[in-house]
Scaffold this motif. Structure first.
Motif, PDB file in Angstrom:
ATOM      1  N   THR A  84       0.850  -1.189   0.000  1.00  0.00           N
ATOM      2  CA  THR A  84       0.000   0.000   0.000  1.00  0.00           C
ATOM      3  C   THR A  84       0.885   1.237   0.000  1.00  0.00           C
ATOM      4  O   THR A  84       1.824   1.336   0.788  1.00  0.00           O
ATOM      5  N   ARG A  85       0.570   2.175  -0.903  1.00  0.00           N
ATOM      6  CA  ARG A  85       1.329   3.428  -0.952  1.00  0.00           C
ATOM      7  C   ARG A  85       0.501   4.523  -0.306  1.00  0.00           C
ATOM      8  O   ARG A  85      -0.635   4.787  -0.717  1.00  0.00           O
ATOM      9  N   PHE A  86       1.067   5.152   0.713  1.00  0.00           N
ATOM     10  CA  PHE A  86       0.430   6.260   1.420  1.00  0.00           C
ATOM     11  C   PHE A  86       1.094   7.560   0.960  1.00  0.00           C
ATOM     12  O   PHE A  86       2.330   7.670   0.973  1.00  0.00           O
ATOM     13  N   SER A  87       0.269   8.528   0.586  1.00  0.00           N
ATOM     14  CA  SER A  87       0.798   9.790   0.066  1.00  0.00           C
ATOM     15  C   SER A  87       0.117  10.963   0.759  1.00  0.00           C
ATOM     16  O   SER A  87      -1.012  10.843   1.252  1.00  0.00           O
ATOM     17  N   LEU A  88       0.822  12.093   0.768  1.00  0.00           N
ATOM     18  CA  LEU A  88       0.293  13.329   1.347  1.00  0.00           C
ATOM     19  C   LEU A  88       0.777  14.497   0.496  1.00  0.00           C
ATOM     20  O   LEU A  88       1.986  14.687   0.322  1.00  0.00           O
ATOM     21  N   PRO A  89      -0.137  15.306  -0.080  1.00  0.00           N
ATOM     22  CA  PRO A  89       0.289  16.463  -0.888  1.00  0.00           C
ATOM     23  C   PRO A  89       1.024  17.490  -0.030  1.00  0.00           C
ATOM     24  O   PRO A  89       0.660  17.735   1.123  1.00  0.00           O
ATOM     25  N   VAL A  90       2.065  18.097  -0.619  1.00  0.00           N
ATOM     26  CA  VAL A  90       2.815  19.156   0.063  1.00  0.00           C
ATOM     27  C   VAL A  90       3.016  20.314  -0.903  1.00  0.00           C
ATOM     28  O   VAL A  90       3.160  20.133  -2.115  1.00  0.00           O
ATOM     29  N   ASP A  91       3.018  21.493  -0.351  1.00  0.00           N
ATOM     30  CA  ASP A  91       3.265  22.719  -1.112  1.00  0.00           C
ATOM     31  C   ASP A  91       4.294  23.515  -0.333  1.00  0.00           C
ATOM     32  O   ASP A  91       4.036  23.953   0.793  1.00  0.00           O
ATOM     33  N   LEU A  92       5.479  23.704  -0.940  1.00  0.00           N
ATOM     34  CA  LEU A  92       6.588  24.363  -0.248  1.00  0.00           C
ATOM     35  C   LEU A  92       7.004  25.612  -1.014  1.00  0.00           C
ATOM     36  O   LEU A  92       7.824  25.545  -1.946  1.00  0.00           O
ATOM     37  N   PRO A  93       6.425  26.764  -0.684  1.00  0.00           N
ATOM     38  CA  PRO A  93       6.910  28.000  -1.312  1.00  0.00           C
ATOM     39  C   PRO A  93       8.358  28.286  -0.904  1.00  0.00           C
ATOM     40  O   PRO A  93       8.908  27.673   0.014  1.00  0.00           O
ATOM     41  N   THR A  94       8.953  29.233  -1.583  1.00  0.00           N
ATOM     42  CA  THR A  94      10.318  29.630  -1.250  1.00  0.00           C
ATOM     43  C   THR A  94      10.376  30.158   0.192  1.00  0.00           C
ATOM     44  O   THR A  94       9.476  30.870   0.649  1.00  0.00           O
ATOM     45  N   ASP A  95      11.418  29.766   0.908  1.00  0.00           N
ATOM     46  CA  ASP A  95      11.648  30.154   2.307  1.00  0.00           C
ATOM     47  C   ASP A  95      10.560  29.620   3.248  1.00  0.00           C
ATOM     48  O   ASP A  95      10.284  30.211   4.297  1.00  0.00           O
ATOM     49  N   SER A  96       9.940  28.488   2.893  1.00  0.00           N
ATOM     50  CA  SER A  96       8.920  27.885   3.761  1.00  0.00           C
ATOM     51  C   SER A  96       9.574  26.938   4.757  1.00  0.00           C
ATOM     52  O   SER A  96      10.643  26.358   4.508  1.00  0.00           O
ATOM     53  N   ASN A  97       8.921  26.778   5.876  1.00  0.00           N
ATOM     54  CA  ASN A  97       9.380  25.882   6.938  1.00  0.00           C
ATOM     55  C   ASN A  97       8.132  25.205   7.506  1.00  0.00           C
ATOM     56  O   ASN A  97       7.390  25.806   8.274  1.00  0.00           O
ATOM     57  N   LYS A  98       7.858  23.959   7.118  1.00  0.00           N
ATOM     58  CA  LYS A  98       6.598  23.304   7.443  1.00  0.00           C
ATOM     59  C   LYS A  98       6.836  21.913   8.031  1.00  0.00           C
ATOM     60  O   LYS A  98       7.847  21.266   7.748  1.00  0.00           O
ATOM     61  N   THR A  99       5.853  21.494   8.815  1.00  0.00           N
ATOM     62  CA  THR A  99       5.850  20.146   9.383  1.00  0.00           C
ATOM     63  C   THR A  99       4.572  19.441   8.935  1.00  0.00           C
ATOM     64  O   THR A  99       3.476  20.007   9.044  1.00  0.00           O
ATOM     65  N   PHE A 100       4.725  18.222   8.440  1.00  0.00           N
ATOM     66  CA  PHE A 100       3.602  17.437   7.946  1.00  0.00           C
ATOM     67  C   PHE A 100       3.507  16.137   8.739  1.00  0.00           C
ATOM     68  O   PHE A 100       4.521  15.610   9.219  1.00  0.00           O
ATOM     69  N   LEU A 101       2.293  15.615   8.847  1.00  0.00           N
ATOM     70  CA  LEU A 101       2.056  14.336   9.501  1.00  0.00           C
ATOM     71  C   LEU A 101       1.464  13.369   8.486  1.00  0.00           C
ATOM     72  O   LEU A 101       0.381  13.607   7.936  1.00  0.00           O
ATOM     73  N   LEU A 102       2.168  12.303   8.240  1.00  0.00           N
ATOM     74  CA  LEU A 102       1.723  11.250   7.335  1.00  0.00           C
ATOM     75  C   LEU A 102       1.424  10.010   8.175  1.00  0.00           C
ATOM     76  O   LEU A 102       2.226   9.634   9.046  1.00  0.00           O
ATOM     77  N   TYR A 103       0.279   9.378   7.932  1.00  0.00           N
ATOM     78  CA  TYR A 103      -0.149   8.224   8.714  1.00  0.00           C
ATOM     79  C   TYR A 103      -0.025   6.965   7.867  1.00  0.00           C
ATOM     80  O   TYR A 103      -0.382   6.964   6.682  1.00  0.00           O
TER      81      TYR A 103
END
Length: 828
Positions: A84-103
């Motif tokens: 099973t492949r689990f995916s999560l869309p991400v959008d990273l603009p320039t100079d972005s700093n983000k945390t994502f949670l993938l289950y």
């Protein structure tokens, strides 16, 4: 001569191409840097990477992008077999700093997971996340403490009935997930001396859902004051600590047992008891108490369990064993979901066509292509036309067969939803495990969306058996299934998990002797269909419970391990006739039968008679769909069956009898034993078991303790027998102690007597809790004989009702037997 065509490229075109190439090179450079220098990626598993087979775990990914903007996906392959492949869309603009949670659901055998950031069809960054995967039966304890080294070494808890020692994991508040689905890898959480303000609001919400579903939270005091507990809501705490008081050793005996001489007073967090059961107090202030929350329990112990005289005296181990009980696997911890998958497939569209119709179609074909065709052509004197009429008739038959099949199965996509919704009394918070069967009348590939963000995965049994293809799942709101491939006339089964609203139920139940009495009240706006109250293998079926209505119950709790299946008791027997002619009610009953079997059936023994739960359970039904399943370019037909599974509180006081479904067992020392239910197999050596009643509040004054081996029914008989210390070994020359009267007395009862026939039953010892505590051996038990022990209060713990039993086999021959315990007394 022919003119030569000039192939010279104009200089202006060369210049334009050079500019474009230079431009593309300059644009590509930042992207290359983004994959390297300009993009930082970190990944870790929450709960320190601990997961459980078939359960969700959360993976935190931190991305910092100093280069050009990136639009892509985080991806990993997981599941039991990694299909099973689990995916999560991400959008990273320039100079972005983000945390994502993938289950994701971890692979069956642990190891690690590779998570990658995909952009433009290729991986531009990746990290490996290490995992530790635990069996579904193992107790997993999380410890959030300022100094976990003062707690973890003292958590020397007994192994479970499978001989698995508990797993203990040191955590921080930041390790706790923000979705309740990802809390399932841990069963118990200990919190000590850590500021609760480090918890976010969504973490508190997830903790509440985990507690309502059966988790246990133990909050212990320490060097910090009451302020560290300020973020915990009042309605989950048994008392709100308001001050620090001095607790004497004598005030702690109910928690620790007999305290050592010279023990000094220790500080304790104290407050006014608001709810639950008092465990210890100083004056009018509670310093230890526990309170239920749904199916879970919150224990608040105001003292520091790492105090020197508590640890040095071995009392910390006693404390933790009473506060952190063994894990009850329960019916909702699914290691094999075959039964519920079978329930999902109960669709008329999936049934074999009726044999009568097939025979009629075949007979018509034979008659049409044979005698009828010949007779018509003969009458017309055109028998040579058979070269044309036979292919035409075959085509007509093929079209008729297709029409017959289309009439049976229909031409619509069908979504069949079967759900188990776990709730708790007096609350509307719940968690749903939903199995979705998508039926396609023709081979096709579908794009599926579920608004609400449910976590999707393959079924456990489907992936382990390999009978379903891989899945491409996208998380978010909505969650998506990309390119779901379904064969001609086939059903594809998926699993979803999501928080769900549960009908609010209030119950006032009490156990009187061996009878459960009280009322169940429906405080919701939903009618509960065919509700039943179940305690172990005993069940009473009620009338449909309309909103605002209540029903009285009186249920005799009787143990019958070889009786009628629980699904037959609740739903009734279902006869598997022609599914195409089955009524809607029969079809629903087929599904409900399968769902109850999923909860009640033991995959090892095949027994389907009981639900393994500490308290009574309300099982009720609804016919609405929980998930809004949308299929691109399709308007599917929907069917739904939802089971509400709500554990109910039960008050136990006054005269009571604990046996069968009201008793629990756990393995204290496995030794050479293997356990399956009440069946014990013991090699040369010994094993220690703990037998206790279901949880009760107060103290138990035991008036009768009856033990039996290989009991064939539930009638307790026999005569009182004295309990003697372990007799010295004997031989035929010196003589032996006189045997205890039994159906067939033997000349010698000691293990080393050569003339003793080994009956497969080991020697049995009880732990005497009086004085300094010692093991005493009982006379040798005869098979299917009941023995009532004198002075039962010496062996039954008044706080928990626990009886410790040690089985000793001094022979090379293995002992195989069943063992039952019955306790009578009064709870005050």
């Amino acid at each position: 001569m022919p003119r030569r065509v000039s192939r010279r490229i104009p200089p202006i075109l060369i210049l334009a191409v050079a500019v474009l190439v230079a431009g593309s090179t300059s644009l590509a450079a930042p992207i290359a840097r983004a994959a390297g220098e300009d993009l930082e990626m970190e990944a870790r598993g929450l709960l320190q990477g601990h997961g459980r087979a078939g359960s969700w775990m959360a993976i935190e990914v931190h991305l910092q992008n100093a280069g050009p903007s990136i639009v892509g996906e985080l991806r990993l392959a997981a599941g039991a077999q990694g299909r099973t492949r689990f995916s999560l869309p991400v959008d990273l603009p320039t100079d972005s700093n983000k945390t994502f949670l993938l289950y994701a659901q971890p692979p069956a055998f642990g190891g690690g997971l590779d998570i990658a950031l995909i952009a433009g069809g290729s991986a531009i960054a990746s990290r490996k996340v290490e995992l530790t995967v635990h069996p579904t039966s193992q107790l997993v304890i999380g410890v959030v403490a300022e100094q976990p080294q003062r707690i973890v070494p003292n958590l020397r808890l007994a192994p479970n009935s499978n001989g698995e020692a508990p797993a203990i994991v040191a955590l921080t508040p930041e390790d706790l997930p923000s979705r309740v689905e990802a809390w399932s890898p841990i069963d118990r959480l200990i919190w000590q001396d850590v500021d609760s303000n480090r918890l976010q609001a969504d973490q508190i919400t997830a903790m509440r859902g985990w507690l309502a579903g059966g988790g246990r939270l133990v909050i212990a005091g320490g060097s910090a004051g009451p302020g560290v507990l300020s973020t915990f809501p009042d309605d989950i705490l048994p008392f709100r600590p308001t001050a620090t008081v001095d607790a004497s050793p004598e005030s702690l005996t109910s928690l620790l047992g007999e305290t050592p001489r010279g023990a000094s007073d220790i500080p304790a967090l104290g407050g006014e008891l608001v709810r639950g059961r008092l465990l210890a107090n100083v004056g009018d202030r509670a310093i230890a108490a526990e309170a239920p929350l749904g199916s879970g329990v919150v224990s608040l112990i105001g003292i520091d369990p790492g105090t020197a005289w508590i640890v040095d005296g071995g009392l910390a181990q006693n404390l933790w064993r009473s506060l952190v009980p063994q894990r009850e696997a329960g019916p909702l911890v699914l290691g094999d979901d075959n039964q519920i998958i079978t329930a999902v497939s109960q669709l008329p569209a999936l049934a074999l066509p009726p044999i009568g119709g097939l025979l009629l179609l075949l007979a018509g074909y034979i008659l049409l292509i044979g005698p009828i065709n010949y007779a018509v052509l003969r009458k017309l004197d055109r028998r040579e036309w058979a070269w044309v009429t036979m292919p035409v008739l075959i085509g007509v038959f093929a079209a008729g067969s297709y029409g017959f099949g289309a009439a049976l199965r229909g031409l619509d996509v069908i979504v069949n939803e079967v759900a188990i919704v776990r709730g708790a009394p007096d609350t509307t918070e719940g968690l749903a495990q939903v199995y979705l069967g998508v039926f396609s009348p023709s081979r096709g590939t579908y794009q599926v969306k579920l608004p609400g963000g449910a976590l999707l995965s393959s079924t456990l049994n489907g992936e382990l058996s390999g009978n379903q293809g891989s899945l491409d799942l996208v998380q978010g709101t909505p969650s998506e299934i990309r390119n779901l491939a379904i064969g001609f006339g086939s059903l594809r089964t998926l699993r979803a998990e999501t928080p769900a609203a549960v009908p609010r139920i209030h119950a006032e139940l009490r156990l009187e002797g061996d009878t459960l009495k009280g009322v169940v009240r429906n405080l919701s706006d939903t009618t509960l269909e065919k509700p039943a109250v179940v305690l172990g293998g005993s069940a009473i079926v009620l009338q449909d419970l309309a909103p605002g209505k209540e029903q009285a119950i009186e249920l005799g709790v009787h143990w019958n391990p070889v009786g009628q299946s629980l699904s037959d008791k609740i739903v009734g027997q279902v006869f598997f006739g022609d599914p195409n002619r089955a009524s809607d009610a029969t079809q629903r009953n087929l599904v409900r039968h399968g769902v109850i079997d999923q909860l009640a059936c033991d995959t090892f023994t095949g027994d389907c008679t009981t639900i393994d739960a500490e308290t009574p359970v309300l099982i009720a039904w609804g016919s609405r769909e929980l998930l809004d399943v949308r299929i691109q370019d399709q308007l599917p037909r929907r069917t739904g069956n939802a089971m509400y599974y709500i554990p109910l509180s039960m008050r136990i006081e006054g005269p009571v009898t604990f046996e069968g479904d009201l008793m629990r067992q756990s393995l204290v020392d496995a030794g050479t034993a293997t356990i399956s239910g009440t069946y014990i197999s013991l090699g040369l050596g010994e094993a220690t078991m703990a037998y206790r009643p279901v949880a009760f509040q107060g103290t138990l004054e035991a008036t009768s303790l009856v033990l039996s081996t290989n009991a064939s029914d539930v009638v307790i008989g026999g005569r009182p027998l004295p309990v003697d210390p372990v007799a010295p070994a004997c031989n035929v020359d010196v003589g032996c102690p006189p045997p205890v009267p039994a159906p067939e007395p033997t000349p010698c009862d000691a293990p080393d007597c050569p003339d003793k026939f080994f009956d497969g039953i080991p020697e049995i010892e009880l732990f005497d809790r009086t004085g300094d505590g010692q093991w005493v051996r009982l006379p040798h038990f005869a098979s299917d004989q009941r023995y009532e022990i004198e002075e039962p209060a010496r062996y039954v713990d008044p706080v928990s009702g626990t009886v410790l039993v040690r089985f000793v086999n001094d022979r090379q021959d293995g002992a195989s037997f069943t063992f039952q315990v019955r306790i009578e007394g009064r709870v005050r």
